[in-house]
Motif scaffolding. Structure first.
Motif, PDB file in Angstrom:
ATOM      1  N   GLY A   1     -11.774  -9.300  -1.910  1.00  0.00           N
ATOM      2  CA  GLY A   1     -11.290  -9.794  -3.201  1.00  0.00           C
ATOM      3  C   GLY A   1      -9.808  -9.538  -3.422  1.00  0.00           C
ATOM      4  N   LEU A   2      -9.099  -9.165  -2.355  1.00  0.00           N
ATOM      5  CA  LEU A   2      -7.663  -8.898  -2.533  1.00  0.00           C
ATOM      6  C   LEU A   2      -6.900 -10.212  -2.600  1.00  0.00           C
ATOM      7  N   SER A   3      -5.896 -10.253  -3.447  1.00  0.00           N
ATOM      8  CA  SER A   3      -5.102 -11.474  -3.518  1.00  0.00           C
ATOM      9  C   SER A   3      -3.621 -11.149  -3.351  1.00  0.00           C
ATOM     10  N   HIS A   4      -2.872 -12.216  -3.204  1.00  0.00           N
ATOM     11  CA  HIS A   4      -1.440 -12.139  -2.912  1.00  0.00           C
ATOM     12  C   HIS A   4      -0.706 -11.193  -3.870  1.00  0.00           C
ATOM     13  N   LYS A   5       0.066 -10.278  -3.294  1.00  0.00           N
ATOM     14  CA  LYS A   5       0.882  -9.304  -4.035  1.00  0.00           C
ATOM     15  C   LYS A   5       0.048  -8.260  -4.792  1.00  0.00           C
ATOM     16  N   ASP A   6      -1.155  -7.987  -4.306  1.00  0.00           N
ATOM     17  CA  ASP A   6      -1.914  -6.860  -4.856  1.00  0.00           C
ATOM     18  C   ASP A   6      -1.284  -5.562  -4.361  1.00  0.00           C
ATOM     19  N   ALA A   7      -1.238  -4.570  -5.261  1.00  0.00           N
ATOM     20  CA  ALA A   7      -0.666  -3.270  -4.899  1.00  0.00           C
ATOM     21  C   ALA A   7      -1.780  -2.234  -4.801  1.00  0.00           C
ATOM     22  N   LEU A   8      -2.003  -1.751  -3.583  1.00  0.00           N
ATOM     23  CA  LEU A   8      -3.032  -0.726  -3.360  1.00  0.00           C
ATOM     24  C   LEU A   8      -2.373   0.654  -3.340  1.00  0.00           C
ATOM     25  N   ARG A   9      -3.115   1.645  -3.808  1.00  0.00           N
ATOM     26  CA  ARG A   9      -2.708   3.043  -3.626  1.00  0.00           C
ATOM     27  C   ARG A   9      -3.957   3.794  -3.216  1.00  0.00           C
ATOM     28  N   PHE A  10      -3.761   4.811  -2.399  1.00  0.00           N
ATOM     29  CA  PHE A  10      -4.925   5.611  -2.028  1.00  0.00           C
ATOM     30  C   PHE A  10      -4.570   7.090  -2.017  1.00  0.00           C
TER      31      PHE A  10
ATOM     32  N   ALA B   1       0.843  -1.202   0.000  1.00  0.00           N
ATOM     33  CA  ALA B   1       0.000   0.000   0.000  1.00  0.00           C
ATOM     34  C   ALA B   1       0.873   1.246   0.000  1.00  0.00           C
ATOM     35  N   GLY B   2       0.474   2.204  -0.812  1.00  0.00           N
ATOM     36  CA  GLY B   2       1.190   3.482  -0.888  1.00  0.00           C
ATOM     37  C   GLY B   2       0.196   4.626  -0.832  1.00  0.00           C
ATOM     38  N   TRP B   3       0.623   5.713  -0.214  1.00  0.00           N
ATOM     39  CA  TRP B   3      -0.239   6.882  -0.024  1.00  0.00           C
ATOM     40  C   TRP B   3       0.140   7.942  -1.037  1.00  0.00           C
ATOM     41  N   ASP B   4      -0.659   8.121  -2.058  1.00  0.00           N
ATOM     42  CA  ASP B   4      -0.330   9.098  -3.102  1.00  0.00           C
ATOM     43  C   ASP B   4      -0.324  10.512  -2.524  1.00  0.00           C
ATOM     44  N   GLY B   5       0.551  11.341  -3.082  1.00  0.00           N
ATOM     45  CA  GLY B   5       0.611  12.737  -2.638  1.00  0.00           C
ATOM     46  C   GLY B   5       1.291  12.901  -1.290  1.00  0.00           C
ATOM     47  N   HIS B   6       2.000  11.881  -0.839  1.00  0.00           N
ATOM     48  CA  HIS B   6       2.687  11.960   0.461  1.00  0.00           C
ATOM     49  C   HIS B   6       4.085  11.365   0.335  1.00  0.00           C
TER      50      HIS B   6
END
Lengths: 119, 518
Positions: free
Chosen positions: A97-106, A28-33
């Motif tokens: 529905g998240l699976s292994h090695k999914d990359a989230l950004r918010f 997970a990564g926080w966009d704009g930060h």
């Protein structure tokens, strides 16, 4: 393309889900930060409620940013591997529905980094 | 009776070279040559006339021993003098020692990997000319590794972060970047290896490694590192010429070789520059007395020198690798992105970090007028505030890493310095992430190779970063502390901030004793 080699060249992926003792790796990564130099990775139990992922592992790191406290999570905009994603906060990682090695950004509209400068 | 004196003419260089290289080879009589040299054809490179290979130096073994022995004597005389006169206390500042740590952990083991790689391919080519040249380079690389370790061992007696350089190179997360770079090259065929290391690294990029470290040593009073640098310099000149000779030889042999070589140049220029992120950071942030900025070095050693080189290779149909466009866009960001990362990920490093002072930041603004003040100064000023308040900012979570270069996903979108770049690919039902289009292209060309990557963070999660006998199910088990113990990082000594470190304290104490009366 196939690797050019002197013999058959086939391997098992090193990071298949079953190698992680039941955990599922989520990024997970926080966009704009950009105070945070990269997204981070966590091995999570698939039955962990999404809200607990935020309040626990994510808060531990992102909580250092003055923008973190008081984020309105209803207005946060998420992507998963580059595609729109709307997490159900009460549902688990797996039920979302998240699976292994999914990359989230918010993205957190209205909270756009130090002095609104994306950092 | 007088003995008849046969006056033998001394052999000329050319004749001696012929006898001492090709003259040592033979035609096999009872084994097919393809069975003896099974490795030099599978990559698709076609060689029609091995005799066209010319060693530009025509160096023979006897001459090699003589030159190298002379250099060794000089080198060790200076290294010994440096040790006996407490040369480490004449450094510009204790922060400089971290450059030495980066060098011994990150680069000296690559010299050793290079030694192994050249020894390997020195067996694989069917012609004796390139085999002899590879053997000599293999010996050079072994010597470089040894002299670097010997010279730097003087620092290891006094300062932290160097004693476990071999173990750190094998396991410490940030050092998996240089390690996997070389493993990628060494697991290619002999032609890919020699293009990757002999040409892309030793020719195209070598000055960007060598000049910053060795001039940095000279500027900062590091006689030891300066000396091994100078001792290696004549070898490097030879390697560069050899790298160029190899490329020209391969390109001239058959037109089918051109696209293969171009693909390797595209790959290895990119992989090389990704690796040089460490050098860019060292140059802009880690030298107390600076030589030149990364951006300036890039202009001189890449844009000017390599621009001319690629123009020269154009007649074979070789073009500048397309990644260079992105590298230009990253030029004014690279070192800052890296130092911001190392600052916050300092818990798993074996060198110390610090925030740039006001004067440092003014220099960075002057060198990077378009980027520093706008994107990076605000981070440092905020972190300085955190430090002043006694709550230094630190990212203790495991960073997401690129599947190919293995660098944390810290690079921004080309042309958009406020958005982190991410690329994605699926292969055989598994998903993979990349820092850039170019790393994804490298993956997609050889996915079966890169699905084996040992991603440092994942290795920790899989339980592969625990010492033997560790029970992760035991009460109160702390995986982060155990991983540090496995990495052999002494928390609070090897890692963390420079200010307040034992290295900083000891340097000040010892230098005080050396320069003043009690």
């Amino acid at each position: 393309m196939a690797v050019k080699a002197i013999d058959t060249y086939e391997f098992e992926p090193a990071d298949k889900a079953e190698n992680f003792h039941g955990a599922c790796v989520i990024y997970a990564g926080w966009d704009g930060h950009l105070l945070f130099s990269s997204p981070y990775a966590w091995p999570l139990p698939p039955d962990l409620p999404f809200a607990h992922f935020i309040a626990g592992p994510m808060a531990e790191i992102f909580g250092q940013h003055p923008d973190w406290a008081g984020i309105d999570w209803n207005s946060a905009v998420w992507t998963r591997n580059g595609e729109a994603f709307a997490p159900d906060m009460q549902a688990s990682i797996a039920a979302n529905g998240l699976s292994h090695k999914d990359a989230l950004r918010f993205r957190t509209p209205g909270r756009d980094g130090l002095n609104g400068a994306g950092i | 009776m007088d003995m008849p004196v046969t006056k033998k003419k001394k052999l000329g260089l050319k004749e001696r070279y012929a006898l001492m290289t090709r003259g040592l080879g033979w035609e096999p009589s009872y084994q097919p040559i393809d069975d003896i040299f099974p490795m030099d054809r599978f990559e698709g490179i076609k060689i029609h006339d091995w005799d066209a290979w010319e060693d530009p130096f025509r160096l023979t073994m006897d001459a090699y021993w003589k030159y190298q022995a002379e250099k060794e004597r000089k080198l060790y005389a200076i290294v010994d003098a440096f040790a006996q006169s407490n040369g480490h206390l004449t450094l510009s500042d204790a922060r400089y020692i971290n450059t030495v740590k980066l060098f011994v952990n990150g680069f000296a083991p690559l010299e050793y990997m290079s030694h192994r790689g050249f020894a390997h391919i020195g067996r694989q080519f069917r012609d004796v000319g390139p085999r002899v040249a590879c053997m000599m380079q293999s010996l050079d690389e072994m010597r470089h590794s040894q002299t670097q370790i010997h010279a730097i061992s003087n620092y290891n007696r006094y300062y932290s972060g160097m004693a476990e350089f071999r173990h750190h190179h094998d396991y410490l997360p940030y050092l998996q970047v240089p390690k996997s770079f070389f493993e990628d090259a060494a697991t290619g065929g002999p032609f890919e290896f020699i293009v990757a290391i002999g040409f892309a690294f030793e020719y195209v990029l070598t000055n960007l490694v060598f000049v910053p470290f060795i001039s940095g040593a000279a500027y900062n009073g590091d006689m030891g590192a300066m000396t091994f640098g100078f001792s290696a310099q004549s070898d490097e000149a030879r390697h560069m010429t050899l790298g160029l000779e190899v490329i020209k030889f391969v390109l001239e042999q058959d037109p089918v070789n051109v696209p293969i070589v171009q693909k390797w140049l595209n790959k290895w220029t990119w992989r090389g520059v990704r690796l040089l992120t460490l050098v860019a950071m060292m140059q802009d942030y880690m030298l107390p007395k600076r030589v030149m900025s990364w951006a300036e070095a890039w202009e001189i050693y890449f844009e000017e020198n390599c621009g001319a080189l690629f123009r020269d290779l154009a007649r074979y149909g070789i073009v500048m690798p397309p990644c260079v466009e992105q590298i230009r866009l990253e030029r004014d960001h690279l070192s800052h992105i890296a130092w911001c990362h190392f600052y916050q990920a300092r818990g798993t490093s074996d060198f110390h970090v610090w925030l740039p002072s006001k004067e440092d930041m003014d220099w960075l603004s002057a060198k990077y007028p378009d980027t520093f003040d706008r994107y990076y100064r605000p981070r440092y000023e905020y972190w300085a505030k955190c430090e002043a308040e006694g709550k230094p900012f630190e990212a203790t979570a495991v960073p997401m890493q690129c599947q190919v270069c293995q660098i944390p996903m810290m690079f921004t979108e080309p042309g958009d310095p406020l958005t982190l770049c991410q690329r994605h690919a699926d292969y055989k039902g598994e998903q993979y992430h990349f820092c850039s289009d170019h790393c994804r292209d490298i993956f997609e060309d050889e996915p079966e190779k890169f699905i084996q990557s040992k991603i440092a963070g994942h290795e920790v999660f899989k339980g592969n970063a625990f010492r033997p006998g560790t029970d992760p199910t035991a009460e109160g088990f702390n995986p982060a502390a155990e991983a540090l113990a496995f990495f052999r990082i002494e928390h609070g000594r090897d890692n963390g901030l420079h200010n307040g470190s034992t290295d900083e304290r000891n340097f000040a104490l010892w230098r005080g004793l050396a320069k003043a009366n009690d």
